[in-house]
Write a protein that holds these residues in place. Structure first.
Motif, PDB file in Angstrom:
ATOM      1  N   SER A 151     -43.277  80.490 -27.453  1.00 28.77           N
ATOM      2  CA  SER A 151     -43.745  80.347 -28.835  1.00 28.77           C
ATOM      3  C   SER A 151     -44.305  78.950 -29.072  1.00 28.77           C
ATOM      4  CB  SER A 151     -42.610  80.632 -29.815  1.00 28.77           C
ATOM      5  OG  SER A 151     -41.676  79.569 -29.854  1.00 28.77           O
ATOM      6  N   GLU A 178     -52.597  76.957 -30.944  1.00 31.19           N
ATOM      7  CA  GLU A 178     -53.075  77.110 -32.318  1.00 31.19           C
ATOM      8  C   GLU A 178     -53.533  75.763 -32.878  1.00 31.19           C
ATOM      9  OE1 GLU A 178     -51.426  78.762 -36.625  1.00 31.19           O
ATOM     10  OE2 GLU A 178     -50.081  77.712 -35.252  1.00 31.19           O
ATOM     11  N   SER A 219     -53.118  83.080 -31.820  1.00 31.61           N
ATOM     12  CA  SER A 219     -52.076  82.262 -31.188  1.00 31.61           C
ATOM     13  C   SER A 219     -50.965  81.930 -32.189  1.00 31.61           C
ATOM     14  CB  SER A 219     -52.681  80.983 -30.611  1.00 31.61           C
ATOM     15  OG  SER A 219     -53.411  80.267 -31.604  1.00 31.61           O
ATOM     16  N   PHE A 266     -47.770  78.752 -27.699  1.00 29.09           N
ATOM     17  CA  PHE A 266     -48.730  79.392 -28.600  1.00 29.09           C
ATOM     18  C   PHE A 266     -49.070  78.475 -29.782  1.00 29.09           C
ATOM     19  CE2 PHE A 266     -47.252  83.612 -26.839  1.00 29.09           C
ATOM     20  CZ  PHE A 266     -48.491  83.991 -26.354  1.00 29.09           C
ATOM     21  N   PHE A 267     -48.052  77.811 -30.345  1.00 27.13           N
ATOM     22  CA  PHE A 267     -48.304  76.929 -31.486  1.00 27.13           C
ATOM     23  C   PHE A 267     -49.156  75.722 -31.071  1.00 27.13           C
ATOM     24  CE2 PHE A 267     -44.327  78.689 -33.627  1.00 27.13           C
ATOM     25  CZ  PHE A 267     -45.067  79.418 -34.545  1.00 27.13           C
ATOM     26  N   ARG A 297     -42.830  71.959 -27.543  1.00 23.91           N
ATOM     27  CA  ARG A 297     -44.159  71.972 -28.179  1.00 23.91           C
ATOM     28  C   ARG A 297     -44.872  70.647 -27.958  1.00 23.91           C
ATOM     29  NH1 ARG A 297     -45.405  73.781 -34.421  1.00 23.91           N
ATOM     30  NH2 ARG A 297     -47.612  73.210 -34.503  1.00 23.91           N
ATOM     31  N   GLY A 336     -47.119  83.040 -31.795  1.00 18.95           N
ATOM     32  CA  GLY A 336     -46.097  82.008 -31.859  1.00 18.95           C
ATOM     33  C   GLY A 336     -45.032  82.341 -32.885  1.00 18.95           C
TER      34      GLY A 336
END
Length: 297
Positions: free
Chosen positions: A20, A27, A224, A23-24, A251, A228
């Motif tokens: 996740s 993004e 994305s 994905f962030f 992240r 996430g």
């Protein structure tokens, strides 16, 4: 097939949390490039409208009402407003500040939430965790360098965003349990639309028709971000919070790698040092919270 053990669930949850965060980070890259090419308010409004449509459909599938007066009062309204303000600050930070610095400062968010929970929700926070919070705030100052020639005032946008995100998270904790997750997500995305329009008006910017490539970037940010969001919810439901939550800090690793590869950014030594202090403080705070919870469990 034998049932999964708690250890296996925690492993799967940790891997899901790491996914996740990846994905962030992706993004953030899409949003940064979009906000640099288009009015930031327009990017916010478009992603808000698209995300609201997706979560509205998911909420409808679970019979969670969206058009409800409950969204316009009390904690749900406070959460939606704080989400909108935080999004405005964050999209401006992405557009104006280096991604490495923005991502590093964002890691202070869990520490601010812990402090806010102690001050406003009456949660017990011992002196060791208070010390870790103060050390984490010192790490924020190291990243910002307000005493030196390298001070970048755009970093204050992320600092303000972190404070408002803490308000969002604290209001989420005290919202009625009957309000569904997809309801909350839909209201949050809907709130981004007027926030984006207000930002465009405040900056004196009009609508700019996106090119096909810019539409693709906005779509990439939406997809994305949705993956996430789904992954972080799945991770928190699958494993123990005290085990899974620290993996949020991955992240920063993904964001710095992306910024270096795709944006040719080279984080300053103070950014790396400050990020290490903030992350270390946060991990210690999580460890102390888990230790305190173990006898209770």
């Amino acid at each position: 097939m034998p049932p999964a053990t708690p250890a296996a669930d925690n492993t799967r949850a940790a891997l899901t949390m790491v996914a996740s965060m990846a994905f962030f980070a992706v993004e953030d890259l899409f949003l940064k490039r979009s906000a640099e090419a288009l009015p930031p308010g327009q990017v916010l409004a478009l992603t808000g409208a698209a995300g609201a449509c997706v979560f509205w459909a998911l909420a409808a599938g679970q019979r969670q009402p969206i058009l409800s007066m409950e969204a316009l009062r009390g904690m749900p309204l406070a959460r939606t407003l704080s989400e909108a303000v935080a999004a405005v600050l964050y999209i401006l930070a992405l557009a104006l500040a280096p991604l490495t610095m923005t991502s590093a400062l964002l890691q202070a968010s869990p520490l601010v939430v812990v402090a806010g929970a102690a001050l406003f929700l009456g949660e017990t926070v011992g002196w060791r965790r208070w010390a870790s919070i103060l050390v984490g705030f010192a790490g924020v100052l190291v990243i910002l360098e307000p005493w030196g020639a390298g001070f970048d005032p755009t970093g204050l946008l992320t600092v303000a965003c972190v404070l408002v995100l803490a308000v969002r998270d604290l209001t989420t904790r005290v919202m009625p349990a009957r309000i569904g997750t997809f309801q909350v997500a839909t209201w949050a995305y809907l709130g981004l639309v007027p926030a984006g329009v207000a930002l465009m008006a405040g900056m004196g910017q009009g609508f700019v028709p996106p090119t096909p490539g810019q539409w693709a970037g906005l779509g990439g940010a939406l997809v994305s971000g949705l993956f996430g969001y789904y992954a972080v919810v799945a991770a928190m439901r699958l494993g123990e919070v005290s085990v899974v939550a620290p993996f949020r800090y991955t992240r920063l690793v993904f964001a710095m790698a992306i910024a270096m590869v795709f944006l040719s950014e080279r984080p300053a030594g103070t950014t790396l040092l400050g990020a290490g202090i903030v992350v270390g403080s946060g991990l210690y705070a999580f460890a102390r919270a888990r230790k305190r919870a173990s006898p209770v469990a």
